[in-house]
Design a protein around this motif. Sequence first.
Motif, short mmCIF file in Angstrom:
data_model
loop_
_atom_site.label_atom_id
_atom_site.label_comp_id
_atom_site.label_asym_id
_atom_site.label_seq_id
_atom_site.Cartn_x
_atom_site.Cartn_y
_atom_site.Cartn_z
N PRO A 27 0.80 -1.23 0.00
CA PRO A 27 0.00 0.00 0.00
C PRO A 27 0.83 1.28 0.00
N VAL A 28 1.57 1.49 -1.08
CA VAL A 28 2.39 2.70 -1.24
C VAL A 28 1.63 3.65 -2.16
N PRO A 29 1.24 4.83 -1.68
CA PRO A 29 0.50 5.78 -2.52
C PRO A 29 1.42 6.58 -3.42
N GLY A 30 0.82 7.38 -4.30
CA GLY A 30 1.58 8.27 -5.17
C GLY A 30 1.72 7.73 -6.58
N GLN A 31 0.75 8.06 -7.45
CA GLN A 31 0.82 7.57 -8.83
C GLN A 31 1.78 8.38 -9.69
N ASP A 32 1.94 9.66 -9.38
CA ASP A 32 2.85 10.50 -10.16
C ASP A 32 4.29 10.24 -9.76
N LEU A 33 5.14 9.99 -10.74
CA LEU A 33 6.55 9.69 -10.51
C LEU A 33 7.42 10.60 -11.36
N ALA A 34 8.42 11.20 -10.73
CA ALA A 34 9.47 11.90 -11.46
C ALA A 34 10.78 11.51 -10.81
N GLY A 35 11.77 11.16 -11.62
CA GLY A 35 13.03 10.74 -11.03
C GLY A 35 14.06 10.33 -12.06
N THR A 36 15.07 9.61 -11.60
CA THR A 36 16.20 9.23 -12.44
C THR A 36 16.35 7.72 -12.47
N VAL A 37 16.47 7.17 -13.66
CA VAL A 37 16.63 5.72 -13.82
C VAL A 37 17.94 5.27 -13.19
N VAL A 38 17.86 4.19 -12.39
CA VAL A 38 19.09 3.61 -11.83
C VAL A 38 19.35 2.20 -12.35
N ALA A 39 18.30 1.54 -12.83
CA ALA A 39 18.49 0.20 -13.39
C ALA A 39 17.35 -0.09 -14.36
N ALA A 40 17.70 -0.66 -15.52
CA ALA A 40 16.70 -0.99 -16.54
C ALA A 40 17.05 -2.34 -17.14
N PRO A 41 16.06 -3.08 -17.63
CA PRO A 41 16.34 -4.40 -18.22
C PRO A 41 17.15 -4.27 -19.51
#
Length: 340
Positions: free
Chosen positions: A68-82
């Motif tokens: 149950p983590v709220p907050g649909q809006d996200l802004a940030g920096t990628v640290v790991a991607a497939p």
Amino acid sequence: MASPLPKTMRTILQTDKNSSKLTMKEVPLPTPTHPNDVLVKVAATSPCLGELWWARDFPDSVPVGKEPVPGQDLAGTVVAAPEGSAFKPGDEVFARIDASRPGAGREYALARESELALRPKSLDWAQTTATPLSALTAWQIVFVQGTLEAAGVFGDKEARKRNGEKRVLITGAGGSVGGFAVQFAAAAGAGAVVAVNSGSKAEFVKSLGATEVVDYTKVTVDAWAAEDPASREVDLIADCIGGSTMKNLWAALKDGGSFISIAMPPDMVKPEGYGKTPAKSVFFIVTSLGSQLAEISKLIDAGGIKPLVDSVFEFEQFQEAFDKVESRKTAGKVIIKVSV
């Protein structure tokens, strides 16, 4: 060389779905559960009105066991991607995380690649965070569910000509979603953009592109439309408010027009004996699409489109931020800084 990731992080949790009281805990970093999960260091997030009650009021839409983590809006920096991802560590991104999964109210969050886009370079982090959910919802109500053509915002002459023949009415025009809807409709070349909001915001919504303003504190939309039906009826209603006054909007719709709402099904409040036949009347829930966010990002960086930011809170002030949103006394998005 990139710094190693911490083993734990701070996260906001709603431990009781029947209460809006939140807590902050130290927990392990999230682990990818899908091949297209991208790990993002969260710069900021934003509460969404009503999201703390979704698990209680719409249990079928919330997966059992969802963290149950709220907050649909996200802004940030990628640290790991497939491997093979379109995104790489260091990319500054934004997204609306689908409500079926844990949100961005934590120091590191997972977003699907399909939800992500590179953030607008012309915006700061707070403005970036204010954009994904509101802008996507507005884009879809105007261009996807609605009848304006998105090509018009990028200068397609034929699309702009067709858009110019349509009148659009937008409720909640001074809010975060409605404000984007006004801007998108105007940028697409709509023939008229009718903003429904309080008179105190008249000049503001005109600055966003509204050509007409209906002050709901002084006149209902049905009464306004009845004064001159031939010139005041609209081709598209984009409703961002819902509620009992939604019934009055039907009078402003042209025969064969479209009535789109993000609040409730329009037919639930259609007046008895209504004589017109709408081409479409639907309620919809926004879809998280990074491809549309990428288009929105280009449009923002081209100038003229801007998000509405009400206020900015520190991460530790998460409860105050959510309480302010739930008070409904905001003029735009409330932002929670996480790592900026």
